[in-house]
Motif scaffolding. Structure first.
Motif, short mmCIF file in Angstrom:
data_model
loop_
_atom_site.label_atom_id
_atom_site.label_comp_id
_atom_site.label_asym_id
_atom_site.label_seq_id
_atom_site.Cartn_x
_atom_site.Cartn_y
_atom_site.Cartn_z
N GLY A 170 -26.34 13.51 13.63
CA GLY A 170 -25.68 14.53 14.45
C GLY A 170 -24.19 14.62 14.21
O GLY A 170 -23.44 15.06 15.08
N CYS A 171 -23.76 14.24 13.01
CA CYS A 171 -22.33 14.29 12.70
C CYS A 171 -21.93 15.72 12.30
O CYS A 171 -22.78 16.53 11.93
N PRO A 172 -20.65 16.04 12.37
CA PRO A 172 -20.20 17.34 11.88
C PRO A 172 -20.58 17.52 10.41
O PRO A 172 -20.59 16.54 9.65
N PRO A 173 -20.93 18.73 10.00
CA PRO A 173 -21.41 18.95 8.63
C PRO A 173 -20.47 18.43 7.55
O PRO A 173 -20.93 17.96 6.51
N GLU A 174 -19.17 18.52 7.79
CA GLU A 174 -18.23 18.07 6.77
C GLU A 174 -18.25 16.56 6.56
O GLU A 174 -17.72 16.05 5.58
N ARG A 175 -18.91 15.84 7.49
CA ARG A 175 -19.02 14.38 7.35
C ARG A 175 -20.29 13.95 6.61
O ARG A 175 -20.41 12.80 6.22
N VAL A 176 -21.24 14.86 6.45
CA VAL A 176 -22.52 14.48 5.84
C VAL A 176 -22.30 14.04 4.39
O VAL A 176 -21.69 14.76 3.60
N ASN A 177 -22.79 12.85 4.07
CA ASN A 177 -22.68 12.36 2.70
C ASN A 177 -24.00 11.80 2.17
O ASN A 177 -24.05 11.24 1.08
N GLU A 219 -31.01 23.58 2.53
CA GLU A 219 -30.20 24.58 1.84
C GLU A 219 -28.72 24.22 1.89
O GLU A 219 -28.01 24.32 0.89
N ARG A 220 -28.27 23.79 3.06
CA ARG A 220 -26.84 23.51 3.24
C ARG A 220 -26.38 22.31 2.43
O ARG A 220 -25.26 22.29 1.90
N PHE A 221 -27.25 21.31 2.34
CA PHE A 221 -26.86 20.07 1.67
C PHE A 221 -27.64 19.86 0.38
O PHE A 221 -27.89 18.73 -0.04
N ALA A 222 -27.98 20.97 -0.28
CA ALA A 222 -28.76 20.90 -1.52
C ALA A 222 -28.04 20.08 -2.58
O ALA A 222 -28.68 19.44 -3.43
N ALA A 226 -32.29 15.82 -4.28
CA ALA A 226 -32.90 16.00 -5.59
C ALA A 226 -33.44 17.42 -5.73
O ALA A 226 -33.71 18.10 -4.72
N ASP A 227 -33.60 17.88 -6.95
CA ASP A 227 -34.13 19.22 -7.20
C ASP A 227 -35.50 19.37 -6.55
O ASP A 227 -36.35 18.48 -6.63
N GLY A 228 -35.71 20.52 -5.91
CA GLY A 228 -37.01 20.82 -5.33
C GLY A 228 -37.22 20.29 -3.93
O GLY A 228 -38.25 20.59 -3.31
N VAL A 229 -36.27 19.51 -3.40
CA VAL A 229 -36.40 19.00 -2.03
C VAL A 229 -36.10 20.13 -1.06
O VAL A 229 -35.07 20.80 -1.16
N ARG A 230 -37.00 20.32 -0.10
CA ARG A 230 -36.85 21.44 0.84
C ARG A 230 -36.40 21.00 2.22
O ARG A 230 -35.54 21.64 2.83
N TYR A 231 -37.01 19.94 2.76
CA TYR A 231 -36.74 19.52 4.12
C TYR A 231 -35.94 18.22 4.12
O TYR A 231 -36.39 17.23 3.54
#
Length: 241
Positions: A170-177, A219-222, A226-231
């Motif tokens: 639940g972190c802000p999107p800019e923190r996602v790593n 989509e946001r953190f594509a 890895a390629d082809g990962v959807r969820y």
């Protein structure tokens, strides 16, 4: 990410928090042989959407959380039973979480971000942020310091333990790593969420809502997947070694 994790601890504010935020991830850990334990700060006594008496809500939600955990392969649950809606990052809460950290001795802790996620404010319930702040303080410096909460060692024999890695949900999107591919564990996540009947039975959109949120994460953190990962479930991973 560490590859030597055999024990993980999840620290969240309410029953169902772990399942909305990270059930797919937890299911992937248990499938890989990681022993996962839960620490619930409250029993969710202020939740619910029906006429269940307040006096019964805490027990009901604890039972729901045990059922949801079992669906993911988790059987070690600790309920601290702090009042729902009144969580604060006090020294008492830090001690209570440190106690569980020292007992479980995890190489990884997953908890809630202490920051506000402005895009979806419900993610940043005050109890969530307070729990994340207290859990981070328990990870560093409390649980690893034998002189913090000395009664844990003197009275309970719980020796200091350092947690090398902490994941924040639940972190802000800019923190996602970091993201986890939860396509293979999506059914397990939905089963865990259905177990929280007092929270989800009134919703007829769960089967579309959850995959939709996870797909938007994908989509946001594509760039992190890895390629082809959807969820995906998304996290900020912090080195706390």
């Amino acid at each position: 990410m560490r590859s030597d994790v055999t024990r993980a601890l999840v620290v969240v504010a309410h029953p169902d928090d772990v399942d909305f935020a990270a059930a797919g991830t937890v299911a992937s850990w248990t499938a890989a042989g990681v022993a996962v334990a839960y620490c619930l700060v409250t029993s969710g006594d202020a939740g619910g959407f029906d006429d269940t008496p307040r006096s019964e809500m805490a027990g009901l939600r604890e039972a729901e959380q045990r059922a949801a955990a079992a669906a993911l392969g988790v059987t070690d649950l600790t309920f601290l039973r702090h009042p729902d809606g009144e969580v604060a990052p006090t020294l008492a809460l830090r001690r209570d979480i440190s106690r569980v950290v020292r007992r479980v001795r995890p190489q990884r802790v997953l908890t809630q971000s202490p920051e506000v996620f402005w895009e979806r404010i419900a993610v940043s319930h005050p109890d969530h942020r307070a729990t994340g702040e207290a859990a981070l303080a328990a990870v560093y410096p409390d649980a690893r310091n034998p002189f913090a909460h000395p009664e844990l060692l003197a009275d309970e024999g719980l020796e200091a333990w350092a947690v090398p890695e902490t994941w924040l949900a639940g972190c802000p999107p800019e923190r996602v790593n970091h993201v986890v591919d939860v396509g293979p564990t999506l059914d397990a996540k939905l089963a865990a969420l259905r177990a929280h009947r007092s929270q989800t039975a009134h919703r007829d959109d769960l089967e579309t809502l959850i995959p939709g949120l996870l797909a938007r994460n994908g989509e946001r953190f594509a760039h992190l997947a890895a390629d082809g990962v959807r969820y995906v479930e998304a996290f900020q991973v912090v080195d706390t070694s």
